[in-house]
Design a protein around this motif. Structure first.
Motif, PDB file in Angstrom:
ATOM      1  N   LEU A 156       0.832  -1.209   0.000  1.00  0.00           N
ATOM      2  CA  LEU A 156       0.000   0.000   0.000  1.00  0.00           C
ATOM      3  C   LEU A 156       0.871   1.265   0.000  1.00  0.00           C
ATOM      4  O   LEU A 156       0.598   2.234  -0.720  1.00  0.00           O
ATOM      5  N   ARG A 160       1.013   4.101  -2.877  1.00  0.00           N
ATOM      6  CA  ARG A 160       0.777   5.507  -2.521  1.00  0.00           C
ATOM      7  C   ARG A 160       1.868   6.395  -3.117  1.00  0.00           C
ATOM      8  O   ARG A 160       1.585   7.405  -3.755  1.00  0.00           O
ATOM      9  N   ALA A 185      -8.363   3.308  -1.247  1.00  0.00           N
ATOM     10  CA  ALA A 185      -7.955   1.923  -1.496  1.00  0.00           C
ATOM     11  C   ALA A 185      -9.173   1.031  -1.250  1.00  0.00           C
ATOM     12  O   ALA A 185     -10.128   1.452  -0.585  1.00  0.00           O
ATOM     13  N   THR A 187     -10.735  -3.158  -0.565  1.00  0.00           N
ATOM     14  CA  THR A 187     -10.562  -4.577  -0.289  1.00  0.00           C
ATOM     15  C   THR A 187     -11.966  -5.131  -0.082  1.00  0.00           C
ATOM     16  O   THR A 187     -12.942  -4.375  -0.103  1.00  0.00           O
ATOM     17  N   SER A 199      -4.447   0.562   6.063  1.00  0.00           N
ATOM     18  CA  SER A 199      -5.063   1.832   5.698  1.00  0.00           C
ATOM     19  C   SER A 199      -4.943   2.835   6.848  1.00  0.00           C
ATOM     20  O   SER A 199      -4.598   4.003   6.643  1.00  0.00           O
ATOM     21  N   MET A 206      -9.849   3.498   3.187  1.00  0.00           N
ATOM     22  CA  MET A 206     -10.111   2.216   2.537  1.00  0.00           C
ATOM     23  C   MET A 206     -11.592   1.922   2.548  1.00  0.00           C
ATOM     24  O   MET A 206     -12.276   2.161   3.537  1.00  0.00           O
ATOM     25  N   PHE A 238      -5.406   1.442  -4.983  1.00  0.00           N
ATOM     26  CA  PHE A 238      -4.936   0.135  -4.489  1.00  0.00           C
ATOM     27  C   PHE A 238      -6.116  -0.785  -4.276  1.00  0.00           C
ATOM     28  O   PHE A 238      -7.185  -0.355  -3.820  1.00  0.00           O
ATOM     29  N   CYS A 240      -6.649  -4.694  -2.523  1.00  0.00           N
ATOM     30  CA  CYS A 240      -6.068  -5.897  -1.917  1.00  0.00           C
ATOM     31  C   CYS A 240      -7.040  -7.053  -2.080  1.00  0.00           C
ATOM     32  O   CYS A 240      -8.125  -7.055  -1.480  1.00  0.00           O
ATOM     33  N   CYS A 261      -8.401  -3.521 -12.229  1.00  0.00           N
ATOM     34  CA  CYS A 261      -7.279  -2.862 -11.536  1.00  0.00           C
ATOM     35  C   CYS A 261      -6.250  -2.359 -12.543  1.00  0.00           C
ATOM     36  O   CYS A 261      -5.769  -1.227 -12.446  1.00  0.00           O
ATOM     37  N   LEU A 266      -4.837   0.723 -10.656  1.00  0.00           N
ATOM     38  CA  LEU A 266      -4.808   0.405  -9.229  1.00  0.00           C
ATOM     39  C   LEU A 266      -3.731  -0.653  -9.009  1.00  0.00           C
ATOM     40  O   LEU A 266      -3.661  -1.621  -9.760  1.00  0.00           O
TER      41      LEU A 266
END
Ligand SMILES: *Cc1c(COP(=O)(O)O)cnc(C)c1O
Length: 492
Positions: A156, A160, A185, A187, A199, A206, A238, A240, A261, A266
């Motif tokens: 992450l 960034r 971000a 997830t 995060s 996030m 981002f 995840c 992504c 991302l």
């Protein structure tokens, strides 16, 4: 302690360890103590004069063992496994002896070079695409982190920095804090808590994508969030993904998520902390389909690959993304060969400066077991989980709560959350086996994870019979708990 005494005590310790593990089954898996048990058992301050070794070793059984949860007991079915094997322990001993701090190539070349090659070996063993490997000419490569949590945080932070640099190159007036304040971000709602924590630490907000009925994150849900957030002026940076979630071992759909992504720039990180080890078996690699879209990939050999904690393997496709993001070069860390282009300085790939010689554990374990031996270990655990599932499926008082794909079975008694909370309490109070629960949506679920390397079919049968008997007892005396069984409530 001198070398002569170390030889003697070392041999005794090896015997103690072998006895402990050979007979671990005789110890109660979860301890019988209350919080604060230890302080009264030892002095208030460190001894002024040194003590005899005999005095210390005597206290291991008196002070320590009564408070140990025996993770390597074949009756331990909680969390996820943590790896342990004799070759890994021996390698750790050697690591302690060399005792180097391998922050740069020059600080101990073997420490760095073995790690790079072992992460290439391991990457090949689990079928990672070539781009993640270092080789001699590659742009990718792997590094050993302490934990999956650190790997996610590193990914992450690198994402960034990459976005800050890109946007500042386009518009020199933008400040770093302006950019970060607009970053977002993503997830799934099934991701491990360490993802949300990354995060909090990084200051990048996030958002959680709702998962589908099989607890997998899907493309359309990510797309929807991206469109809403971009319309509000946020900057997505981002995602995840999880392969093998902690709750139920579900798998995010990389074939849908990956292309999104990539198109939206991302950074896609894959957290496969537990399930990653299973990819050593070709029959489970369908679960990682789409890994080629990722920017970084991580799993924990210290979970399911017979390597003792800590050893979390983290690969990136472009190592320049990590090195570029966190480079610091004070004079006292510089050395002659630095500019040769042939060396790796792992301090740029991680948060701390110092690092242990952890690749020795991988090297020893890979060579003693071979790929085949490690595959046997994984397949045995998967088979034992299916065996537990078979018992469960034949008893109609129970239900299975998520697909059983690897070594985890999520189950519950048909009925209320409260009923299942009491069942869990009964199981863990009896202390014959140890398990932990999870929430799937608003449903309280029991998790049965095959953990110890010494676990056999007989232990699975014992565990099932024990759970089944406690359930019978509970259902018979249910009226006793009637005050607890009123109405459906949330999971927690
Ligand atoms: C266990 C687990 C983690 C946390 O692992 P650490 O190495 O202790 O940080 C993260 N993600 C998933 C999916 C896990 O199962």
């Amino acid at each position: 302690m001198n070398a002569a005494e170390f030889r003697k005590r070392g041999k005794e310790m090896v015997d103690y360890v072998a006895d402990y593990l050979e007979h671990i089954e005789r110890r109660q898996v979860f301890p019988d103590i209350e919080p604060g048990y230890l302080r009264p058992l030892i002095p208030d301050s460190a001894p002024e004069e040194g003590e005899k070794y005999e005095e210390i070793i005597k206290d291991v059984e008196r002070v320590i063992m009564p408070g140990v949860t025996h993770w390597h007991s074949p009756y331990f079915f909680a969390y996820f496994p943590t790896g342990s094997s004799y070759p890994a322990m021996l390698a750790d001993m050697l690591c302690g002896a060399i005792g180097c701090i391998g922050f740069s190539w020059a600080s101990s070349p073997a420490c760095t070079e073995l790690e790079t090659v072992m992460l290439d070996w391991l990457g090949k063993m689990v079928g990672l695409p070539e781009q993640f490997l270092a080789g001699t000419k590659g742009e990718g490569g792997g590094v050993i982190q302490g934990t999956a949590s650190e790997a996610t945080l590193m990914a992450l932070l690198a994402a960034r920095t990459k976005v800050i640099r890109r946007l500042q190159a386009e518009n020199g007036k933008l400040t770093e804090s302006e950019i970060i304040s607009r970053m977002v971000a993503y997830t799934s709602d099934q991701a491990h808590s360490s993802v949300e924590r990354a995060s909090l630490i990084s200051g990048v907000r996030m958002k959680k994508i709702p998962s589908d009925e099989k607890f997998a994150a899907r493309g359309h849900a990510l797309k929807k969030a991206l469109e809403e957030d971009k319309a509000e002026g946020l900057i997505p940076v981002f995602f995840c993904a999880t392969l093998g979630t902690t709750n139920s071992c579900s798998f995010d759909n990389l074939m849908e998520l990956g292309p999104i992504c990539n198109a939206e720039k991302l950074w896609m990180h894959i957290d496969a902390a537990y399930a990653g080890s299973a990819f050593i078996c070709p029959e489970f690699r369908y679960l990682m389909k789409g890994v080629e879209f990722a920017d970084s990939f991580n799993f924990n050999p210290h979970k399911w690959l017979l390597v003792n904690f800590d050893c979390s393997a983290f690969w990136v496709k472009k190592r320049s993304d990590l090195i570029g993001a966190f480079k610091m070069d004070p004079v006292y860390l510089q050395y002659d060969q630095q500019e040769s282009g042939l060396v790796t300085d792992y301090r740029h790939w991680q948060i701390p400066l110092g690092r242990r010689f952890r690749s020795l554990k991988l090297w020893f374990v890979f060579r003693i077991y071979g790929i085949k031996g490690l595959q046997t270990h994984i397949r045995k655990h998967v088979d034992l989980a299916r065996e537990f599932l078979n018992h469960l499926s034949l008893d109609e008082r129970f239900e299975v709560c998520a697909p059983v794909i690897l070594g985890l079975v999520c189950f519950r008694l048909k009925g209320s959350n409260e009923l299942n909370k009491i069942l869990l309490q009964k199981i863990n109070n009896a202390k014959k086996i140890h398990i932990v629960p999870c929430c799937l949506g608003s449903t309280f679920v029991l998790r049965f994870a095959v953990c110890a390397s010494s676990v056999e079919s007989s232990h699975i049968q014992f565990a099932w019979k024990h759970i089944e008997e406690l359930a019978s007892e509970l259902l018979k005396t249910k009226s006793q708990y009637s005050d607890l069984l009123t109405g459906e409530e949330g999971c927690l």
